[in-house]
Motif scaffolding. Structure first.
Motif, PDB file in Angstrom:
ATOM      1  N   MET A   1      68.270-179.965  24.655  1.00 18.12           N
ATOM      2  CA  MET A   1      67.287-178.902  23.834  1.00 18.12           C
ATOM      3  C   MET A   1      66.861-179.518  22.500  1.00 18.12           C
ATOM      4  O   MET A   1      67.834-179.743  21.784  1.00 18.12           O
ATOM      5  N   ALA A   2      65.634-179.627  22.212  1.00 20.30           N
ATOM      6  CA  ALA A   2      65.046-180.138  20.872  1.00 20.30           C
ATOM      7  C   ALA A   2      65.670-178.754  19.758  1.00 20.30           C
ATOM      8  O   ALA A   2      64.830-177.912  19.821  1.00 20.30           O
ATOM      9  N   ASP A   5      61.878-180.661  16.036  1.00 20.63           N
ATOM     10  CA  ASP A   5      61.057-181.847  16.390  1.00 20.63           C
ATOM     11  C   ASP A   5      59.710-181.956  15.445  1.00 20.63           C
ATOM     12  O   ASP A   5      59.319-180.612  14.751  1.00 20.63           O
ATOM     13  N   ASN A   7      56.713-182.347  16.226  1.00 20.69           N
ATOM     14  CA  ASN A   7      55.821-181.474  16.871  1.00 20.69           C
ATOM     15  C   ASN A   7      56.480-180.026  17.066  1.00 20.69           C
ATOM     16  O   ASN A   7      57.251-179.848  17.902  1.00 20.69           O
ATOM     17  N   ALA A   9      55.520-177.700  18.866  1.00 20.68           N
ATOM     18  CA  ALA A   9      55.138-177.159  19.807  1.00 20.68           C
ATOM     19  C   ALA A   9      56.514-177.374  20.929  1.00 20.68           C
ATOM     20  O   ALA A   9      56.903-176.724  21.784  1.00 20.68           O
ATOM     21  N   LEU A  10      57.180-178.484  20.499  1.00 20.48           N
ATOM     22  CA  LEU A  10      58.387-179.004  21.494  1.00 20.48           C
ATOM     23  C   LEU A  10      59.799-178.497  20.690  1.00 20.48           C
ATOM     24  O   LEU A  10      60.797-178.758  21.513  1.00 20.48           O
ATOM     25  N   LYS A  11      59.843-177.584  20.116  1.00 16.36           N
ATOM     26  CA  LYS A  11      61.174-177.139  19.438  1.00 16.36           C
ATOM     27  C   LYS A  11      61.381-176.210  20.443  1.00 16.36           C
ATOM     28  O   LYS A  11      60.847-175.350  21.188  1.00 16.36           O
ATOM     29  N   ASP A  12      63.062-176.109  20.501  1.00 18.30           N
ATOM     30  CA  ASP A  12      63.629-175.203  21.506  1.00 18.30           C
ATOM     31  C   ASP A  12      63.126-175.774  22.927  1.00 18.30           C
ATOM     32  O   ASP A  12      63.277-174.839  23.960  1.00 18.30           O
ATOM     33  N   ARG A  13      63.010-177.018  23.270  1.00 17.63           N
ATOM     34  CA  ARG A  13      62.310-177.348  24.657  1.00 17.63           C
ATOM     35  C   ARG A  13      63.389-178.611  24.895  1.00 17.63           C
ATOM     36  O   ARG A  13      63.680-179.310  24.294  1.00 17.63           O
ATOM     37  N   PRO A  14      63.483-178.616  26.308  1.00 21.31           N
ATOM     38  CA  PRO A  14      64.133-180.310  26.729  1.00 21.31           C
ATOM     39  C   PRO A  14      63.479-181.381  26.240  1.00 21.31           C
ATOM     40  O   PRO A  14      62.203-181.535  26.249  1.00 21.31           O
ATOM     41  N   PRO A  16      61.997-184.747  26.091  1.00 23.30           N
ATOM     42  CA  PRO A  16      61.357-185.680  27.388  1.00 23.30           C
ATOM     43  C   PRO A  16      62.252-186.599  27.659  1.00 23.30           C
ATOM     44  O   PRO A  16      62.869-187.426  26.799  1.00 23.30           O
TER      45      PRO A  16
END
Length: 284
Positions: A1-2, A5, A7, A9-14, A16
């Motif tokens: 999990m990020a 970031d 970006n 929009a990619l915070k708290d997401r896996p 890539p």
């Protein structure tokens, strides 16, 4: 999990899944060019983070080939420009060096052509003191020697031709490989062929096994066996006397001499000589 970031929009997401940057780094040159100038791709460069000696996470940096291409293209163009200039300068330098290096060879070649053609060569005063001048001077001396030798040979050949024309005997001089190099004018009447058809031909081409002369001369050539005053009847009824002597130099055969005589004329001369020996002339 990020956790963080660039970006938002990619915070708290896996994070890539990307190919590692070492794939691009370790590829061959041509493959690198295809990867850089192909469709834009993001490669991943990561480094681990530890907290209190234990793995806590990692930092990932995405490297886009578009940015790499924009950074490397000016440098590649500059390198290509300098490469082309280097090749051009090398060609010009090679042409200049070859012209300087081959210039003396051209002069020497002209001197050789002049010497072989018999043209007069420049004197020693016009020659330089360098190596090329010395070589050209030697060529000039050699050309003069060749011309002098040719003049002596021509004069000697003319004298031999005059002597051979006046001889009553038919003489034929052969080389080691039985080729005719000299024929007297009288040999034409014994062979029934002009000299221009005999010169340069071998004994096998001149004499035939079907003739009496060929049946005797050809085996003598093959066995390197001399003939001593062999007589036979020619086609015109004359009695011909033939002798074949092999010429050697230090035990090595270098040629042969074939002599053809009119046997009746020889006997008349011998009889006249014996008669004069028995009855010497008396002064009046």
């Amino acid at each position: 999990m990020a956790i963080l970031d660039t970006n938002p929009a990619l915070k708290d997401r896996p994070v890539p899944d990307r190919s590692p940057l070492r794939v691009l780094r370790d590829a061959g040159f041509r493959h690198q060019l295809r990867m850089l100038y192909g469709p834009g791709t993001v490669y991943d460069a990561s480094i681990g983070i530890e907290l209190d000696g234990q793995a806590f996470g990692s930092v990932h940096v995405g490297v886009n080939t578009v940015f790499l291409r924009n950074e490397l293209t000016p440098r590649l163009q500059q390198a290509a420009f300098f490469s082309v200039m280097a090749i051009f300068c090398s060609l010009v330098l090679a042409a200049v060096v070859s012209n300087v290096a081959l210039g003396p060879l051209k002069a020497i070649s002209r001197d050789l052509d002049s010497a072989s053609a018999g043209d007069p060569l420049p004197d020693e005063e016009t020659r330089g003191d360098d190596e090329v001048g010395l070589v050209s001077l030697k060529i000039a001396h050699l050309g003069r020697q060749i011309r002098d030798t040719n003049q002596i040979f021509s004069a000697l050949k003319d004298n031999v031709e005059q002597v051979m024309t006046k001889l009553q005997d038919g003489l034929m001089l052969f080389t080691r490989d039985t080729r005719v190099v000299l024929v007297s004018a009288s040999a034409e009447k014994f062979l029934g062929r002009p000299r221009r058809e005999i010169l340069g031909r071998s004994a096998e081409e001149i004499f035939s096994d079907g003739t009496v002369l060929g049946a005797v001369v050809l085996p003598a050539f093959q066995k390197q066996r001399p003939l001593a005053q062999y007589e036979f009847d020619a086609a015109d009824g004359r009695r011909v006397q033939v002798s074949l002597d092999f010429i050697q130099e230090k035990g090595t055969p270098i040629g042969a001499l074939l002599t053809m005589r009119d046997a009746e004329s020889v006997r008349r001369i011998e009889t006249r000589s014996r008669f004069r020996g028995v009855f010497p002339p008396v002064d009046a």
